[in-house]
Design an enzyme around this catalytic site. Structure first.
Site, mmCIF file in Angstrom:
data_model
loop_
_atom_site.group_PDB
_atom_site.id
_atom_site.type_symbol
_atom_site.label_atom_id
_atom_site.label_comp_id
_atom_site.label_asym_id
_atom_site.label_seq_id
_atom_site.Cartn_x
_atom_site.Cartn_y
_atom_site.Cartn_z
ATOM 1 C CE1 TYR A 100 -2.410 -4.241 4.451
ATOM 2 C CE2 TYR A 100 -4.737 -4.662 4.810
ATOM 3 C CZ TYR A 100 -3.719 -4.132 4.042
ATOM 4 O OH TYR A 100 -4.016 -3.508 2.860
ATOM 5 C CD1 TRP B 231 -10.247 -3.036 8.713
ATOM 6 C CD2 TRP B 231 -10.295 -4.542 7.068
ATOM 7 N NE1 TRP B 231 -9.025 -3.013 8.107
ATOM 8 C CE2 TRP B 231 -9.021 -3.927 7.093
ATOM 9 C CE3 TRP B 231 -10.556 -5.524 6.114
ATOM 10 C CZ2 TRP B 231 -8.013 -4.267 6.195
ATOM 11 C CZ3 TRP B 231 -9.553 -5.864 5.222
ATOM 12 C CH2 TRP B 231 -8.301 -5.233 5.256
ATOM 13 C CD GLU C 33 -7.114 0.135 9.175
ATOM 14 O OE1 GLU C 33 -7.595 -0.632 8.319
ATOM 15 O OE2 GLU C 33 -6.711 1.289 8.909
ATOM 16 C CB CYS D 258 -3.801 -1.881 -0.539
ATOM 17 S SG CYS D 258 -5.323 -2.605 -1.188
ATOM 18 N NE ARG E 97 -2.379 -5.640 -3.359
ATOM 19 C CZ ARG E 97 -3.600 -5.497 -3.868
ATOM 20 N NH1 ARG E 97 -3.747 -5.159 -5.140
ATOM 21 N NH2 ARG E 97 -4.672 -5.702 -3.134
ATOM 22 C CG ASP F 108 -9.774 4.362 -2.960
ATOM 23 O OD1 ASP F 108 -9.793 5.457 -3.547
ATOM 24 O OD2 ASP F 108 -10.774 3.877 -2.400
#
Length: 306
Positions: free
Chosen positions: A126, A84, A62, A188, A208, A211
């Site tokens: 990203y 994803w 990733e 995130c 921000r 999880d």
């Protein structure tokens, strides 16, 4: 105290005392706001959670995908990485009503380039922001046109670390306000900053939203891996990664995950070796990274909130 205990402590505090909140997915969370953890990288270890097995090779793939600037899941799917797929699959099923499962959707992504171009695209997530932040050139008639390449934040970061190490501007971010509504998921892990001191490199990751049950394990591992890659490319020693979380949450349907992890005793973090130094930060391959001494407790499956 092992470094993983600070993560388990945060998980416990969130689960026991976090605010019960609604969320975008409709699942519900328990959350605390504004937390910090620190992980030492100077001894060659890497923060890879041991209280459950983390599929670190998928995380490596990733991160390399992020660094490529790609925004389509096809490259990941071809490598057996499914993390994803849920977002474009949900969009496809909502638009067509076909009700495809993940395997069927990914098979079509791999078999049909046109289908992948339409349905595998995640928007400017990203890597697109890291490598191709939008810039605009004048057309000569008072108007502006978007530059095809954009601004490469990662190349600029490496150049800055090498040539101006004392700068306080070693930053890159994925939080492009103007394009958030075009992204399958706004970033995130959104902002990274680096600090050079006596030929050693430290970094901060600001999230921000985190999880803690599913995302954190990948987030801290990839942030640490990226710091190691940057250190190698810039002839610096890895020092420390600092993690800063704003909305730190656990989904209410992850009680089994929380209970199992908190009942387990963490083990020592493994070491990470980079066995090859490519010509630049974009030249790494998954086989360049060797993790030694990883002895985790078993994996704990849990649903992803989309």
């Amino acid at each position: 105290m092992t470094a993983e205990l600070q993560y388990l402590d945060l998980m416990r505090r969130v689960w026991d005392g976090g605010a019960l909140r609604g969320d975008r997915t409709g699942t519900g969370t328990r959350a605390l706001f504004g937390e910090t953890m620190r992980f030492d990288l100077s001894d060659g270890t890497i923060p890879l959670l041991t209280t459950k097995r983390v599929f670190w090779k998928s995380a490596v793939k990733e991160l390399i995908w992020f660094l490529s600037g790609d925004r389509n899941i096809r490259t990941l799917v071809a490598q057996g990485v499914h993390i994803w797929t849920d977002w474009p699959l949900a969009r496809f099923n909502a638009a067509t009503g076909e009700g495809l499962d993940r395997d069927g959707f990914e098979a079509r992504i791999l078999a049909d380039a046109d289908f992948a171009a339409e349905w595998g695209d995640l928007g400017p997530v990203y890597g697109a922001q890291w490598r191709h932040w939008p810039t605009y050139d004048t057309t000569g008639d008072g108007h502006y046109a978007r530059s095809p390449a954009g601004f490469d934040q990662i190349s600029a970061l490496v150049h800055g670390l090498k040539h101006n190490p004392n700068s306080r501007r070693h930053i890159f971010t994925g939080w492009n306000v103007a394009e958030l509504d075009q992204m399958a998921l706004p970033p995130c892990h959104m902002t990274y900053q680096y600090f050079v001191n006596e030929n050693s490199l430290s970094g901060i990751l600001y999230q921000r939203s985190c999880d803690l049950g599913l995302g954190f394990a990948f987030n801290i591992f990839e942030a640490s891996l990226l710091l190691r890659m940057l250190a190698q490319q810039c002839d610096l020693r890895p020092a420390e990664i600092v993690w800063m979380g704003a909305d730190c949450h656990l989904y209410v349907n992850h009680e089994h995950l929380v209970t199992q992890q908190l009942a387990r005793t963490p083990r020592a973090f493994p070491t990470l070796d980079i066995v090859r130094r490519p010509d630049d930060i974009f030249g790494y391959r998954p086989e360049d990274f060797i993790v030694t001494g990883y002895d985790p407790h078993p994996h704990i499956p849990a649903p992803v909130a989309v």
